[in-house]
Write an enzyme that holds these catalytic residues in place. Structure first.
Site, PDB file in Angstrom:
ATOM      1  N   LYS A 129     -32.020 -20.185 -84.014  1.00  0.00           N
ATOM      2  CA  LYS A 129     -32.719 -19.260 -83.115  1.00  0.00           C
ATOM      3  C   LYS A 129     -32.883 -17.943 -83.863  1.00  0.00           C
ATOM      4  CE  LYS A 129     -34.269 -18.814 -78.835  1.00  0.00           C
ATOM      5  NZ  LYS A 129     -34.911 -19.797 -77.958  1.00  0.00           N
ATOM      6  N   ASP A 169     -40.672 -17.955 -77.982  1.00  0.00           N
ATOM      7  CA  ASP A 169     -39.713 -17.824 -76.873  1.00  0.00           C
ATOM      8  C   ASP A 169     -40.181 -16.590 -76.117  1.00  0.00           C
ATOM      9  OD1 ASP A 169     -37.077 -18.778 -75.666  1.00  0.00           O
ATOM     10  OD2 ASP A 169     -36.548 -16.715 -76.046  1.00  0.00           O
TER      11      ASP A 169
HETATM   12  P1  NDP Z   1     -43.234 -16.875 -68.307  1.00  0.00           P
HETATM   13  O1  NDP Z   1     -43.057 -15.513 -68.840  1.00  0.00           O
HETATM   14  O2  NDP Z   1     -44.523 -17.596 -68.487  1.00  0.00           O
HETATM   15  O3  NDP Z   1     -42.926 -16.898 -66.720  1.00  0.00           O
HETATM   16  C1  NDP Z   1     -41.764 -16.404 -66.175  1.00  0.00           C
HETATM   17  C2  NDP Z   1     -42.003 -16.252 -64.672  1.00  0.00           C
HETATM   18  O4  NDP Z   1     -40.778 -15.895 -64.061  1.00  0.00           O
HETATM   19  C3  NDP Z   1     -43.000 -15.154 -64.331  1.00  0.00           C
HETATM   20  O5  NDP Z   1     -43.718 -15.523 -63.194  1.00  0.00           O
HETATM   21  C4  NDP Z   1     -42.076 -13.977 -64.043  1.00  0.00           C
HETATM   22  O6  NDP Z   1     -42.646 -13.008 -63.195  1.00  0.00           O
HETATM   23  C5  NDP Z   1     -40.951 -14.664 -63.334  1.00  0.00           C
HETATM   24  N1  NDP Z   1     -39.740 -13.862 -63.385  1.00  0.00           N
HETATM   25  C6  NDP Z   1     -39.226 -13.210 -64.443  1.00  0.00           C
HETATM   26  N2  NDP Z   1     -38.102 -12.563 -64.094  1.00  0.00           N
HETATM   27  C7  NDP Z   1     -37.922 -12.823 -62.781  1.00  0.00           C
HETATM   28  C8  NDP Z   1     -36.953 -12.447 -61.838  1.00  0.00           C
HETATM   29  N3  NDP Z   1     -35.930 -11.663 -62.187  1.00  0.00           N
HETATM   30  N4  NDP Z   1     -37.075 -12.906 -60.572  1.00  0.00           N
HETATM   31  C9  NDP Z   1     -38.097 -13.700 -60.212  1.00  0.00           C
HETATM   32  N5  NDP Z   1     -39.061 -14.083 -61.068  1.00  0.00           N
HETATM   33  C10 NDP Z   1     -38.968 -13.653 -62.333  1.00  0.00           C
HETATM   34  O7  NDP Z   1     -42.023 -17.708 -68.926  1.00  0.00           O
HETATM   35  P2  NDP Z   1     -41.865 -19.292 -69.049  1.00  0.00           P
HETATM   36  O8  NDP Z   1     -42.405 -19.941 -67.823  1.00  0.00           O
HETATM   37  O9  NDP Z   1     -42.336 -19.721 -70.375  1.00  0.00           O
HETATM   38  O10 NDP Z   1     -40.266 -19.408 -69.092  1.00  0.00           O
HETATM   39  C11 NDP Z   1     -39.474 -19.384 -67.914  1.00  0.00           C
HETATM   40  C12 NDP Z   1     -38.062 -19.777 -68.297  1.00  0.00           C
HETATM   41  O11 NDP Z   1     -38.055 -21.077 -68.906  1.00  0.00           O
HETATM   42  C13 NDP Z   1     -37.343 -18.849 -69.290  1.00  0.00           C
HETATM   43  O12 NDP Z   1     -35.959 -18.870 -68.986  1.00  0.00           O
HETATM   44  C14 NDP Z   1     -37.566 -19.554 -70.625  1.00  0.00           C
HETATM   45  O13 NDP Z   1     -36.571 -19.207 -71.594  1.00  0.00           O
HETATM   46  C15 NDP Z   1     -37.427 -21.007 -70.185  1.00  0.00           C
HETATM   47  N6  NDP Z   1     -38.016 -21.984 -71.073  1.00  0.00           N
HETATM   48  C16 NDP Z   1     -39.346 -21.964 -71.343  1.00  0.00           C
HETATM   49  C17 NDP Z   1     -39.891 -22.917 -72.174  1.00  0.00           C
HETATM   50  C18 NDP Z   1     -41.367 -22.981 -72.422  1.00  0.00           C
HETATM   51  O14 NDP Z   1     -41.796 -23.937 -73.059  1.00  0.00           O
HETATM   52  N7  NDP Z   1     -42.157 -22.030 -71.935  1.00  0.00           N
HETATM   53  C19 NDP Z   1     -39.054 -23.929 -72.854  1.00  0.00           C
HETATM   54  C20 NDP Z   1     -37.665 -23.901 -72.443  1.00  0.00           C
HETATM   55  C21 NDP Z   1     -37.196 -22.931 -71.612  1.00  0.00           C
HETATM   56  P3  NDP Z   1     -43.301 -11.640 -63.777  1.00  0.00           P
HETATM   57  O15 NDP Z   1     -44.673 -12.017 -64.183  1.00  0.00           O
HETATM   58  O16 NDP Z   1     -43.254 -10.728 -62.606  1.00  0.00           O
HETATM   59  O17 NDP Z   1     -42.425 -11.196 -64.917  1.00  0.00           O
END
Ligand code: NDP
Length: 450
Positions: A129, A169
């Site tokens: 990482k 990430d």
């Molecule tokens: P994105 O940035 O695309 O989406 C994250 C979403 O979560 C947004 O809608 C964001 O809202 C919301 N969010 C963030 N913080 C909070 C909070 N405190 N309370 C409620 N909602 C929140 O990220 P991803 O979908 O790519 O990733 C989401 C998770 O999955 C992370 O933990 C990431 O590490 C994990 N992950 C992702 C992978 C991938 O392929 N994308 C692979 C493996 C793990 P806002 O727009 O308001 O910030």
């Protein structure tokens, strides 16, 4: 932390003494070590060969200065990291995170977890990482490009398609990967698969965008089928987040016959008891980059509520946390149990606190840990590496079919490993053990290489 085994205790105490400031890393290492106690007790070679001392120490830790010039002409300096944790089963593989909260402890925690997640995917990928405390938010494209070029100028000395293959990430999406790939190519004069998550025009894989959300649903479907003789069909589902993972989990759960009734962003959540209209969500989040609140204004019959934690009080059969770390605490977990949930599947990294996990396990709810159920993203990154090596481009259907197969296999590895060590149904322990066993075997076979 208490382990009830003197060897495991000694390994953990050694880490805690050497790295007292690395709280995130110590928590992750402690949790995995705890699951491994029965494995250590059944296999004396692990202690004799110092496997736990070796696996908890990165093979290589690279830290470097990243100087760059902002739009005002001022020199800025950030810190860059790449932790090459374990290469027993393949080249180091894991994302790069650009966020102000990045420290060596955070990168070591994520790199350590990645060893086991990558092992579970069945693909030949070691764990690593990296990242920086640089914050892309509020920076111009030109600033992000100059930062990425400076970061890659140093990182390029340590990575390669057969050595270490970083990906995106938090804070590192298609734009950042593109800038870093361009700089690597310029420095090395090589067009190779040194990064994954690339654009489709220069070696990216179809279905990478959908992979984590789709993979989560394939895993949960298999878990429901094997452990409860049930499925998504006819179930109501609450999903947190409205980003990449949440959107594609919604799409797949709906295709599998479920009705997704709630989503959120960091401001609040929406409930639509008629079933979320994903085309409206995609328009708001992917096209307009707006807030989820706008959904309620566009879809009659839906509601918007300020604040996020209320989403867990919404009654449903299945909950898929796909937003962020520690979003489900003990109280939220109790609400989920009181709602009569049958399953919780983690899409985000570490969305449930340890206290929340205990609530789910005590209540007998099916619970799948992130390192198993969100491994679909890195699995398709592994498939991107295969396509790059072959100089071929597979169809969406080919990649999707392989993803489904991998996720089902991951479920069975976790389930079988837990059963083998007398913890039937405990997929948290099963994921740690199954991920560890393969790496351990490879390390034993390779001698004291690291
Ligand atoms: P994105 O940035 O695309 O989406 C994250 C979403 O979560 C947004 O809608 C964001 O809202 C919301 N969010 C963030 N913080 C909070 C909070 N405190 N309370 C409620 N909602 C929140 O990220 P991803 O979908 O790519 O990733 C989401 C998770 O999955 C992370 O933990 C990431 O590490 C994990 N992950 C992702 C992978 C991938 O392929 N994308 C692979 C493996 C793990 P806002 O727009 O308001 O910030």
């Amino acid at each position: 932390m208490e382990f009830g085994n003197s060897y495991v205790q000694g390994v953990y105490d050694g880490l805690a003494k050497r790295y007292p400031e690395q709280k995130e890393f110590l928590e992750a290492a402690g949790n995995v070590l705890k699951s491994l106690v029965p494995v250590v007790e059944a296999n004396p070679e692990i202690e004799k060969q110092g496997i736990l001392e070796r696996i908890t120490e990165p093979e290589r830790t690279i830290m470097f200065r990243v100087p760059w010039v902002d739009d005002a002409g001022k020199v800025q300096v950030n810190r860059g990291y790449r932790v090459q944790f374990n290469s027993a089963i393949g080249p180091y593989k894991g994302g790069l995170r650009f966020h102000p909260t990045v420290t060596l402890s955070v990168i070591k925690f994520l790199g350590f977890e990645q060893i086991f997640k990558n092992s579970l995917t069945t693909l030949p990928m070691g764990g690593g990482k990296g990242g920086s405390d640089f914050d892309p938010k509020g920076k111009s494209d030109a600033e992000v490009m100059r930062f990425c070029q400076s970061f890659m100028t140093e990182l390029s000395k340590h990575i390669g398609p057969d050595t270490d293959v970083p990906a995106g990430d938090i804070g590192v999406g298609g734009r950042e990967i593109g800038y870093m790939y361009g700089q690597y190519k310029r420095l090395r004069n090589e067009f190779t698969g040194v990064l994954t998550g690339k654009g489709l025009t220069f070696g990216g894989s179809l279905a990478r965008t959908e992979a984590t959300g789709y993979g989560l649903c394939y895993y949960v479907e298999e878990m429901l089928h094997c452990m409860k003789n049930d499925s998504f069909k006819g179930k109501t589902v609450v999903i947190s987040g409205a980003g990449n993972v949440a959107i594609y989990a919604t799409e797949k759960a709906t295709q599998l016959g479920a009705k997704v009734i709630a989503l959120c962003d960091s401001n609040g959540y929406i409930v639509d008891n008629n079933g979320i209209k994903l085309d409206v969500v995609k328009q708001i989040k992917e096209v307009e980059r707006g807030r989820i609140k706008e959904y309620a204004a566009r879809v009659p019959g839906s509601e918007y509520h300020e604040g996020c934690s209320g989403i867990w009080g919404t009654k449903a059969d299945i909950y898929l946390p796909c937003a962020t770390q520690n979003e489900i605490d003990e109280d939220s977990a109790k609400k989920i149990v009181a709602n009569g949930a049958i399953a919780v599947g983690e899409g985000a990294n570490m969305p449930s606190t340890p206290e929340a996990i205990k609530v789910f396990q005590d209540a007998g709810i099916l619970f799948s840990p992130a390192k198993a159920s969100n491994a679909g993203g890195v699995a398709v990154s592994g498939l991107e590496m295969s396509q790059n090596s072959e100089r071929l481009h597979w169809t969406f259907e080919e990649v999707d079919a392989k993803l489904e197969d991998i996720m089902k296999t991951i479920f069975h590895s976790c389930y079988d490993a837990a059963e083998k060590y007398g913890m039937k149904g405990n997929l948290v322990a099963g994921a740690n053990i199954a991920g560890f066993e393969k790496v351990c075997e490879a390390m034993l076979a390779q001698g004291i290489a690291y």
